[in-house]
Design an enzyme around this catalytic site. Sequence first.
Site, PDB file in Angstrom:
ATOM      1  N   THR A 375      75.458  49.828  37.342  1.00 28.25           N
ATOM      2  CA  THR A 375      74.976  50.051  36.005  1.00 28.25           C
ATOM      3  C   THR A 375      73.472  49.883  36.037  1.00 28.25           C
ATOM      4  OG1 THR A 375      77.035  49.172  35.234  1.00 28.25           O
ATOM      5  CG2 THR A 375      75.235  49.120  33.655  1.00 28.25           C
ATOM      6  N   GLY A 467      75.761  44.620  36.277  1.00 34.72           N
ATOM      7  CA  GLY A 467      76.433  43.502  36.947  1.00 34.72           C
ATOM      8  C   GLY A 467      77.887  43.338  36.573  1.00 34.72           C
ATOM      9  N   GLY A 468      78.504  44.375  35.986  1.00 38.85           N
ATOM     10  CA  GLY A 468      79.937  44.279  35.664  1.00 38.85           C
ATOM     11  C   GLY A 468      80.211  43.080  34.779  1.00 38.85           C
TER      12      GLY A 468
HETATM   13  O1  DON Z   1      81.143  48.725  31.365  1.00 33.29           O
HETATM   14  C1  DON Z   1      81.236  47.825  32.197  1.00 33.29           C
HETATM   15  O2  DON Z   1      81.371  46.660  31.908  1.00 33.29           O
HETATM   16  C2  DON Z   1      81.128  48.189  33.674  1.00 33.29           C
HETATM   17  N1  DON Z   1      81.527  49.565  33.858  1.00 33.29           N
HETATM   18  C3  DON Z   1      79.737  47.936  34.135  1.00 33.29           C
HETATM   19  C4  DON Z   1      79.552  48.230  35.595  1.00 33.29           C
HETATM   20  C5  DON Z   1      78.385  47.549  36.180  1.00 33.29           C
HETATM   21  O3  DON Z   1      77.651  46.857  35.544  1.00 33.29           O
HETATM   22  C6  DON Z   1      78.223  47.726  37.628  1.00 33.29           C
HETATM   23  N2  DON Z   1      76.954  47.191  38.052  1.00 33.29           N
HETATM   24  N3  DON Z   1      76.703  46.397  38.840  1.00 33.29           N
END
Ligand code: DON
Length: 566
Positions: A375, A467-468
């Site tokens: 992201t 960061g998920g």
């Molecule tokens: O929307 C979300 O929570 C995830 N798809 C975000 C993914 C993300 O931040 C990956 N990055 N490191």
Amino acid sequence: MRVLLLILVIICASCKNDQHIPEVKKPQLGVIADSAMVVSAREEASRIGLNIMKEKGGNAFDAMIATEFALAVVFPYAGNLGGGGFMVFRTQYGEIGALDYREKAPMAASRDMYLDTDGNFISDKSKTGALAIGVPGTVAGMFAVHEKYGSLQMDEILAPVIALASEGYLLTADQAERFNFYNSIFEEVNGTESIYSNDWKENDRFINTAIAETFKRIALNGRSEFYEGETADLLVKYLSSKKGIITKKDLLNYEAVWREPVIFDYKELKIISMAPPSSGGICLAQILNAVEEFPIDEYGHNQTRSMQVIIEASRRAYADRSQFLGDPEFVDIPVDSLISPYYLKDRMNNFSFDKATPSTEISYGEPLGKESTETTHYSIVDAYGNAIAATTTLNAAFGSKMYSNELGFFFNNEMDDFSAKPGVPNMFGLIGGEANSIAPQKRMLSSMTPTIIEKNGEFWMSVGTPGGSTIITSVMQTILNVYEYDMTMQDAVNAPRFHHQWLPDQVLVEPQGFDRIILDSLSSKGYLINQEDAPVIGKVDAILKRTNGTLEGGADIRGDDTAVGY
Ligand code: DON
């Protein structure tokens, strides 16, 4: 006398455990500007956004569109045309709002689409390849922003993005390494060579003519080019050839949605963050409201007690997330009850400083009533006083890894953010239930937390991160670092971070910057410390309005992130 001595020894021993004062470092200031600023994952994207304001006289919303699209070119790892995102804004007049341009499940999606005949979750299916892809929302999102708040013509905004794609940009060392790392996976998934199939080195020029052509068609034909036009045809043709299920009807049906943000107070701050289908705003409100009961400034930054309070508040918030949160068009979410200070005080009742509360003893709470790895985040402030915080994603790095040579962009694997099977973790270890089950046209739950903060009724901070599942806790720590620990924006962004998400019951801790004594003290209280699995937690990009009126950018040292301003 001996008793007094004993008491002193006990007090000192506990001080040592609870508060270990690290050496004081000189505060480090980020980039300072008088009028306007963009902080994003890449210098080229930040500069394109800034020039839209500085050279062309555009506002923060015009700059947002330029930055978002430039990231699709220069940061294909997460910047996208094939993904989606969220944006929170505050205008110069104090109007606040939020935009949801999150992907949706295709119409042919079904609840058990990632289960085999025995009901087992086939985890690869929701992550890689055409079935992992949600209907993209980014182009609809940018046109929604443009229609409502844009001040320049779309083709003027797109001109520097097209130039960037056709003239190319120089790869950073990190980027060349990532392209090379994913090379074989791209070929395996797509079955063909692409411009990404090469042996890349730092400073190589990367040109993407196909995405330049896609942007030229969008500049000419507008939003419908992507959802109905030649681009839509090419997109559906490509995905069908890979056994995808997204149809022209899915594209035609896609709409970005303006939403009421989640708004709450933390002491004298008014925090405005993303509403469902992101869990970001609600979880942030839950954690900060619970933390507010404790004098964490006295406990000190990243000390045993301050970390305990934050960990325990996070554990409880993520347990609620898994039960209650999902797409608000499909589930009733008791938002007000979930973020009410009374409810959160009650949730913290069984917390003790003596030992960790095991996650097995924590379930979701009982809020009153029922109401209806990639992201990227960027923050922008313009000279008029408009501020935006936007987080956009393909989900994993390069999303599903599916790449259209003709269109020049990657497709998301956002379907993995659904709960494919109750109790089975997704790629971020998040567990969900009914509220986030798959259904046609439903939006998958997110953790993205673009956030704007007011202090004394004025804009104070714009903040967010990738960061998920760690997004929420990274944003929360950054806010506390500035507000409670008086850090500069840059120091607050750089400061080492930790994370707890209820399950798995562990504290992820960045390998650098934590005091061994504090971590040992947490371990002795029953916290499982994991410093192996998270080399970095988040890449926060933020802007702070300082007391003297200037803007300070905090661009995370964990990436190639860059703040520019004037
Ligand atoms: O929307 C979300 O929570 C995830 N798809 C975000 C993914 C993300 O931040 C990956 N990055 N490191």
